[in-house]
Design a protein around this motif. Structure first.
Motif, PDB file in Angstrom:
ATOM      1  N   THR A   1       0.819  -1.220   0.000  1.00 38.05           N
ATOM      2  CA  THR A   1       0.000   0.000   0.000  1.00 38.05           C
ATOM      3  C   THR A   1       0.846   1.260   0.000  1.00 38.05           C
ATOM      4  O   THR A   1       0.307   2.367   0.083  1.00 38.05           O
ATOM      5  CB  THR A   1      -0.922   0.012   1.221  1.00 38.05           C
ATOM      6  OG1 THR A   1      -0.117  -0.042   2.421  1.00 38.05           O
ATOM      7  CG2 THR A   1      -1.879  -1.170   1.192  1.00 38.05           C
ATOM      8  N   ARG A   2       2.170   1.116  -0.072  1.00 36.95           N
ATOM      9  CA  ARG A   2       3.080   2.256  -0.118  1.00 36.95           C
ATOM     10  C   ARG A   2       4.369   1.797  -0.791  1.00 36.95           C
ATOM     11  O   ARG A   2       4.577   0.593  -1.002  1.00 36.95           O
ATOM     12  CB  ARG A   2       3.386   2.771   1.296  1.00 36.95           C
ATOM     13  CG  ARG A   2       4.028   1.725   2.217  1.00 36.95           C
ATOM     14  CD  ARG A   2       4.523   2.314   3.515  1.00 36.95           C
ATOM     15  NE  ARG A   2       5.000   1.298   4.435  1.00 36.95           N
ATOM     16  CZ  ARG A   2       6.198   0.734   4.375  1.00 36.95           C
ATOM     17  NH1 ARG A   2       7.053   1.077   3.415  1.00 36.95           N
ATOM     18  NH2 ARG A   2       6.561  -0.183   5.264  1.00 36.95           N
ATOM     19  N   PRO A   3       5.248   2.733  -1.173  1.00 33.83           N
ATOM     20  CA  PRO A   3       6.511   2.326  -1.799  1.00 33.83           C
ATOM     21  C   PRO A   3       7.322   1.400  -0.884  1.00 33.83           C
ATOM     22  O   PRO A   3       7.432   1.634   0.309  1.00 33.83           O
ATOM     23  CB  PRO A   3       7.242   3.660  -1.996  1.00 33.83           C
ATOM     24  CG  PRO A   3       6.158   4.676  -2.079  1.00 33.83           C
ATOM     25  CD  PRO A   3       5.086   4.198  -1.142  1.00 33.83           C
ATOM     26  N   LEU A   4       7.877   0.339  -1.468  1.00 37.57           N
ATOM     27  CA  LEU A   4       8.586  -0.679  -0.704  1.00 37.57           C
ATOM     28  C   LEU A   4       9.704  -1.252  -1.572  1.00 37.57           C
ATOM     29  O   LEU A   4       9.483  -1.554  -2.745  1.00 37.57           O
ATOM     30  CB  LEU A   4       7.611  -1.789  -0.300  1.00 37.57           C
ATOM     31  CG  LEU A   4       8.108  -2.856   0.671  1.00 37.57           C
ATOM     32  CD1 LEU A   4       8.304  -2.266   2.063  1.00 37.57           C
ATOM     33  CD2 LEU A   4       7.107  -4.011   0.735  1.00 37.57           C
ATOM     34  N   ASN A   5      10.894  -1.380  -1.001  1.00 40.56           N
ATOM     35  CA  ASN A   5      11.991  -1.997  -1.741  1.00 40.56           C
ATOM     36  C   ASN A   5      11.745  -3.496  -1.895  1.00 40.56           C
ATOM     37  O   ASN A   5      11.412  -4.174  -0.923  1.00 40.56           O
ATOM     38  CB  ASN A   5      13.320  -1.777  -1.017  1.00 40.56           C
ATOM     39  CG  ASN A   5      13.870  -0.393  -1.234  1.00 40.56           C
ATOM     40  OD1 ASN A   5      13.723   0.165  -2.309  1.00 40.56           O
ATOM     41  ND2 ASN A   5      14.493   0.164  -0.221  1.00 40.56           N
ATOM     42  N   ILE A   6      11.944  -3.990  -3.086  1.00 38.98           N
ATOM     43  CA  ILE A   6      11.902  -5.425  -3.347  1.00 38.98           C
ATOM     44  C   ILE A   6      13.345  -5.897  -3.427  1.00 38.98           C
ATOM     45  O   ILE A   6      14.088  -5.505  -4.335  1.00 38.98           O
ATOM     46  CB  ILE A   6      11.160  -5.727  -4.658  1.00 38.98           C
ATOM     47  CG1 ILE A   6       9.713  -5.232  -4.584  1.00 38.98           C
ATOM     48  CG2 ILE A   6      11.204  -7.220  -4.973  1.00 38.98           C
ATOM     49  CD1 ILE A   6       8.973  -5.301  -5.897  1.00 38.98           C
ATOM     50  N   THR A   7      13.755  -6.698  -2.458  1.00 39.74           N
ATOM     51  CA  THR A   7      15.137  -7.136  -2.366  1.00 39.74           C
ATOM     52  C   THR A   7      15.254  -8.571  -2.861  1.00 39.74           C
ATOM     53  O   THR A   7      14.441  -9.426  -2.490  1.00 39.74           O
ATOM     54  CB  THR A   7      15.634  -7.041  -0.913  1.00 39.74           C
ATOM     55  OG1 THR A   7      15.463  -5.693  -0.450  1.00 39.74           O
ATOM     56  CG2 THR A   7      17.093  -7.422  -0.804  1.00 39.74           C
ATOM     57  N   PHE A   8      16.236  -8.831  -3.719  1.00 36.03           N
ATOM     58  CA  PHE A   8      16.429 -10.190  -4.229  1.00 36.03           C
ATOM     59  C   PHE A   8      17.895 -10.569  -4.108  1.00 36.03           C
ATOM     60  O   PHE A   8      18.795  -9.740  -4.251  1.00 36.03           O
ATOM     61  CB  PHE A   8      15.955 -10.304  -5.674  1.00 36.03           C
ATOM     62  CG  PHE A   8      16.792  -9.529  -6.674  1.00 36.03           C
ATOM     63  CD1 PHE A   8      17.724 -10.180  -7.479  1.00 36.03           C
ATOM     64  CD2 PHE A   8      16.644  -8.160  -6.803  1.00 36.03           C
ATOM     65  CE1 PHE A   8      18.490  -9.470  -8.392  1.00 36.03           C
ATOM     66  CE2 PHE A   8      17.404  -7.441  -7.718  1.00 36.03           C
ATOM     67  CZ  PHE A   8      18.326  -8.102  -8.519  1.00 36.03           C
ATOM     68  N   HIS A   9      18.144 -11.824  -3.825  1.00 37.60           N
ATOM     69  CA  HIS A   9      19.503 -12.323  -3.629  1.00 37.60           C
ATOM     70  C   HIS A   9      20.141 -12.673  -4.971  1.00 37.60           C
ATOM     71  O   HIS A   9      19.461 -13.129  -5.897  1.00 37.60           O
ATOM     72  CB  HIS A   9      19.486 -13.544  -2.706  1.00 37.60           C
ATOM     73  CG  HIS A   9      20.843 -13.966  -2.248  1.00 37.60           C
ATOM     74  ND1 HIS A   9      21.594 -14.918  -2.916  1.00 37.60           N
ATOM     75  CD2 HIS A   9      21.596 -13.559  -1.207  1.00 37.60           C
ATOM     76  CE1 HIS A   9      22.745 -15.082  -2.290  1.00 37.60           C
ATOM     77  NE2 HIS A   9      22.778 -14.265  -1.247  1.00 37.60           N
ATOM     78  N   ASP A  10      21.458 -12.481  -5.056  1.00 37.84           N
ATOM     79  CA  ASP A  10      22.142 -12.717  -6.342  1.00 37.84           C
ATOM     80  C   ASP A  10      22.411 -14.179  -6.629  1.00 37.84           C
ATOM     81  O   ASP A  10      22.984 -14.513  -7.674  1.00 37.84           O
ATOM     82  CB  ASP A  10      23.439 -11.915  -6.403  1.00 37.84           C
ATOM     83  CG  ASP A  10      24.508 -12.404  -5.422  1.00 37.84           C
ATOM     84  OD1 ASP A  10      24.233 -13.328  -4.631  1.00 37.84           O
ATOM     85  OD2 ASP A  10      25.616 -11.835  -5.427  1.00 37.84           O
ATOM     86  N   ALA A  11      21.988 -15.085  -5.725  1.00 36.23           N
ATOM     87  CA  ALA A  11      22.178 -16.525  -5.911  1.00 36.23           C
ATOM     88  C   ALA A  11      23.648 -16.881  -6.094  1.00 36.23           C
ATOM     89  O   ALA A  11      23.981 -17.899  -6.698  1.00 36.23           O
ATOM     90  CB  ALA A  11      21.348 -17.045  -7.088  1.00 36.23           C
ATOM     91  N   PHE A  12      24.531 -16.027  -5.547  1.00 37.08           N
ATOM     92  CA  PHE A  12      25.989 -16.210  -5.614  1.00 37.08           C
ATOM     93  C   PHE A  12      26.530 -16.152  -7.044  1.00 37.08           C
ATOM     94  O   PHE A  12      27.602 -16.667  -7.324  1.00 37.08           O
ATOM     95  CB  PHE A  12      26.406 -17.513  -4.917  1.00 37.08           C
ATOM     96  CG  PHE A  12      26.028 -17.551  -3.459  1.00 37.08           C
ATOM     97  CD1 PHE A  12      26.761 -16.830  -2.518  1.00 37.08           C
ATOM     98  CD2 PHE A  12      24.928 -18.266  -3.016  1.00 37.08           C
ATOM     99  CE1 PHE A  12      26.400 -16.836  -1.177  1.00 37.08           C
ATOM    100  CE2 PHE A  12      24.565 -18.285  -1.674  1.00 37.08           C
ATOM    101  CZ  PHE A  12      25.304 -17.574  -0.752  1.00 37.08           C
ATOM    102  N   TRP A  13      25.788 -15.494  -7.925  1.00 36.89           N
ATOM    103  CA  TRP A  13      26.274 -15.266  -9.272  1.00 36.89           C
ATOM    104  C   TRP A  13      26.974 -13.917  -9.394  1.00 36.89           C
ATOM    105  O   TRP A  13      27.494 -13.592 -10.468  1.00 36.89           O
ATOM    106  CB  TRP A  13      25.117 -15.375 -10.281  1.00 36.89           C
ATOM    107  CG  TRP A  13      24.738 -16.804 -10.574  1.00 36.89           C
ATOM    108  CD1 TRP A  13      24.583 -17.816  -9.682  1.00 36.89           C
ATOM    109  CD2 TRP A  13      24.475 -17.367 -11.868  1.00 36.89           C
ATOM    110  NE1 TRP A  13      24.223 -18.983 -10.312  1.00 36.89           N
ATOM    111  CE2 TRP A  13      24.147 -18.725 -11.676  1.00 36.89           C
ATOM    112  CE3 TRP A  13      24.453 -16.870 -13.157  1.00 36.89           C
ATOM    113  CZ2 TRP A  13      23.831 -19.592 -12.711  1.00 36.89           C
ATOM    114  CZ3 TRP A  13      24.123 -17.728 -14.201  1.00 36.89           C
ATOM    115  CH2 TRP A  13      23.829 -19.069 -13.990  1.00 36.89           C
TER     116      TRP A  13
END
Length: 849
Positions: free
Chosen positions: A224-236
């Protein structure tokens, strides 16, 4: 089933203030808490000989497992931990959560119940101004087959679509919950999946990218508001993810709401075989990669979500005896310090437009406080800076390429002060024959000798190193560094009279401020609060050690209505241009709710720690009377709303009961001066928990023969009015139970009288203990620094004054620093000394003993 949140938690969080943090992320993980790991909390697993949470609950059965884990969730992390985290200068926490906290099926041995503790943690973080990243640490089937996912074994997450769908449901639940208004902006991001392992041929990158695309869309739609979407690099590695947008495969730039998480460890193959110089070179390489302009590299904003100080073996191989005496070894401590500071410099941005945005250390603590994994252990033992937000606590210089100078000759500083007589301002108690151990700017340990100590008396083994400085204080009195809660650093001495003092050339005044700061330190003031005028430049120069002086908290400009106390124009000066925001001298003009909102936000943007407003007339303002009411209730509420949203407070210049009530009834939590207060208004302040800062010494100085020409005649008359009422106002406030703090409010050449306030407060009838409390524990509480300043306690900053007389017998000892103050420690460093046996840094000494 999905665990629902009880109404009790909703009521609790409805009053939590919001806070939006925009600075560099320097955080810690709360590892081993809501997702257990055997090496972090071995006692949880000891009865079963299991080493992951699935197996633990499988062995215990659901009822017994729930009872055991409930006790763990309740006790392993408490609010005290969050307070300690904040006190070390950290500003963020990453909270690992398993899917089973939201969705656990009957056939799974896992138990739920973590969710209320997650809510409670977000509440504590909001109260303390910490931002939160919630991380899906364990997915159905396990995304990496490791204990941190909850289940050791094969990677089964990609084996069927149900696992992915359940994970998406969990992410939707977390997003919907923690973007509700009751949490403000405390939760800044949701991490989609921790450390997915693609070494299994059944888990290809295409499948991970497909999951990320679905998960990003879920979070975006559920928020319902701006939110960072964080994703892991999978060690690449970060470079692989250049220009990544999970929902647009043809993107030529990263998506705006994405944050990349990369984990940098030297405890696991193949990096665990690197030598120390190779590790530092590797960290430097990461630094140069992440500090490239993101517009060129295409790498999304990047956090290092996990790192540690371990460089040889995984934590699961740790045994309690492995770190015996490690932190007592000077060479080992120096290596840890270098390793930490190298990573701090590498993972934090050094300028705008870079990919790096900060880091989260793994982890805040372990049950055995393993030296290479426990952040709090590193701070306690002095190989992690005591305040990571303060660059002056760093040891190693940072080179132009963003890497630390590993050749710099650093030795972790430490002091042992023996035979000290400690005065605790909390209750005035005297503790004789004490030993104070100082390391890395903090009080490491306090001990009481069973006999008269000597330099050879080694009570604590940690200090057995050749760089320890042992000083026998010979029974001298030790109190915390003093705090002046009302100064004006931007009006240094150097000009004649009030008018010229208030209209100094900006550059000249800034240079003079460095001298004034040093003089304040010599008087024993290790912390000061500037209530109008001082800017970010001098604050940062003091914090970075470029200028020697007190720790500085600032309000920026004092905000005033047109014609109010902060309007420095005379009646014959021209009108300011439309439409508000005019800043001149110590003040900024704002009229009406919209301008008040803007002015407060602008001061915070420019580095203000709190907001100062003017709600009554003043002594030195030319166009108002002391009895003038300034600012409407609506305007005052605008200020307090901005401050509350930013996790800070508003203090107000006010003299009369009407002005004080107008401020306090509309959310202001501090009153400066208050000379004309009455009993009913004092009781209101006490009931509301508002602080009073009496500034008696400034009126006495302005009325004295020594400074008789400082004020013009018209202003001198107003000064006499408040001078006569000042002593009585203190007596009224004491009787009502108002919490008072020490303040001086001196201008220009009058600043030499800073210590004179102690004499006047004694004349007002305060006891020595009350006066000492006003300048230490009360002031620390006013600054919201009561867990690091104001007392001599283990873990507090080592701000100490060495006195040759007891201020509890005669508080005016503090008014005679040239005769009674022997040495000043700030952040564990001797910055000024008048005692030959305690040499000051840079020879800043003038011996009287």
């Amino acid at each position: 089933m999905v665990h629902l949140i009880s109404p009790w938690h909703i009521v609790l969080l409805a009053v939590i203030p919001t806070n939006v943090a925009s600075e560099i992320i320097r955080g810690v993980n709360l590892g081993g808490w809501l997702v257990t790991e055997e090496w972090i909390t071995p006692s949880v697993f000891s009865s079963t000989r299991t080493n992951d949470e699935w197996s633990l609950c499988n062995a215990l059965g659901k009822d017994k497992c729930r009872s055991q884990l409930e006790n763990h969730w309740k006790t392993f992390f408490t609010r005290d931990d969050f307070v300690d985290i904040k006190a070390t200068g950290l500003n963020a926490i990453r909270i690992p959560v398993g899917y089973w906290a939201v969705d656990v099926q009957e056939y799974e041995p896992y138990v739920g119940g973590q969710y209320p503790y997650l809510i409670q943690a977000v509440g504590w973080a909001s109260e303390l101004g910490l931002q939160v990243l919630i991380d899906l640490h364990g997915a159905p089937g396990s995304q990496n087959g490791q204990d941190n996912s909850g289940l050791i074994g094969p990677v089964l997450f990609p084996s069927n679509s149900t696992n992915s769908e359940r994970s998406l449901t969990v992410l939707r639940n977390l997003t919907q919950e923690f973007t509700k208004d009751i949490y403000g902006s405390t939760v800044t991001g949701i991490e989609l999946l921790n450390e997915p392992r693609l070494s299994d041929p059944n888990f290809p990158m295409t499948q991970l990218r497909s999951f990320y695309a679905d998960a990003a869309e879920i979070v975006r739609n559920a928020s319902t508001r701006p939110l960072n979407i964080t994703f892991h690099d999978a060690f690449w590695g970060p470079s692989y993810w250049s220009n990544y947008d999970p929902t647009d495969s043809s993107s030529t730039a990263p998506a705006n709401d994405l944050t990349l998480d990369t984990h940098q460890y030297y405890a696991f193959p193949p990096q665990n075989n690197l030598s120390h110089p190779e590790i530092i070179d590797s960290i430097c390489g990461i630094s140069q990669l992440l500090k490239r302009p993101a517009s060129i590299s295409g790498i999304p904003p990047t956090i290092v979500g996990e790192f540690s100080l371990e460089v040889g073996k995984p934590p699961t191989d740790f045994q309690p005896q492995d770190d015996d005496n490690l932190s007592q070894d000077q060479a080992q401590r120096t290596w840890y310090r270098l390793l930490f500071e190298a990573q701090n410099a590498a993972y934090a941005p050094s300028g705008p437009g870079q990919s790096s945005i900060g880091w989260y250390y793994w982890t805040w603590k372990t049950e055995w406080d393993i030296d290479t994994w426990s952040y709090r252990r590193g701070v306690a033992d002095g190989y992690i800076p005591s305040d990571v937000s303060n660059a002056s606590t760093y040891a190693f210089p940072v080179l132009g390429n963003g890497c630390v100078d590993s050749e710099f000759n650093y030795t972790a500083p430490s002091y042992r002060l023996t035979d000290a007589t400690i005065i605790d301002p909390k209750d005035g108690a005297l503790h004789t024959h004490c030993t104070i151990d100082i390391c890395d700017g903090k009080i490491k340990r306090l001990s009481k000798a069973s006999q008269w100590p000597s330099p050879k008396d080694e009570v604590l083994s940690w200090t057995q190193d050749p760089n320890l400085i042992t000083i026998d204080l010979e029974g001298k009195f030790v109190i915390p560094g003093l705090i002046d809660c009302h100064i004006h650093l931007a009006t240094p001495p150097g000009e004649n009279g009030l008018k010229d003092t208030m209209h100094q050339d900006h550059d000249t005044a800034l240079l003079r401020q460095t001298y004034l700061a040093g003089e304040m330190l010599k008087r024993g003031f290790t912390t000061v609060r500037d209530c109008g005028g001082a800017g970010l430049a001098i604050k940062e120069a003091l914090a970075e050690g470029l200028v020697t002086g007190p720790r500085l908290f600032i309000s920026g400009h004092g905000i005033s209505q047109t014609g109010g106390h902060g309007d420095v124009r005379s009646a014959k000066d021209g009108e300011y241009a439309c439409c508000g925001g005019n800043a001149k001298g110590l003040g900024r003009i704002a009229d009406g709710v919209e301008q008040c909102l803007h002015a407060a936000r602008e001061e915070l943007r420019q580095g203000a720690d709190f907001i100062k407003i003017m709600v009554s007339g003043g002594v030195v303002s030319a166009t108002d009377q002391l009895t003038n009411l300034q600012y409407t209730p609506e305007e005052i509420r605008a200020f307090t709303k901005v401050a509350s949203d930013a996790g800070t407070y508003v203090t107000a210049h006010a003299y009369t009961p009407a002005a004080i009530r107008n401020a306090v009834e509309n959310g202001v939590m501090g009153i400066e001066h208050g000379n004309l207060i009455d009993e009913a208004t004092a009781k209101l302040m006490a009931d509301k928990g508002a602080f009073l800062t009496p500034t008696l010494v400034t009126y006495e100085a302005m009325a004295s023969k020594e400074f008789g020409s400082f004020l013009p005649p018209a202003i001198a008359a107003k000064n006499l009015q408040v001078l006569e009422a000042g002593l009585k106002s203190v007596q009224i406030a004491v009787k009502a139970g108002v919490t008072m703090v020490y303040g001086t409010d001196l201008l220009g050449s009058l600043q030499v009288r800073q210590s004179g306030g102690f004499t006047l407060l004694r004349q007002a009838g305060q006891s020595s203990l009350q006066i000492l409390q006003a300048a230490t524990v009360n002031a620390a509480k006013r600054l919201r620094q009561e867990y690091s300043l104001g007392r001599i306690k283990e873990g507090f900053l080592a701000d100490l004054l060495i006195l040759d007389q007891n201020p509890m017998e005669d508080i005016e000892v503090l008014a005679r620093p040239d005769k009674c103050l022997l040495a000043v420690f700030k952040d564990g460093r001797v910055l000024t000394s008048r005692w030959r046996k305690i040499p000051a840094e840079g020879n800043a000494s003038a011996s009287i003993r």
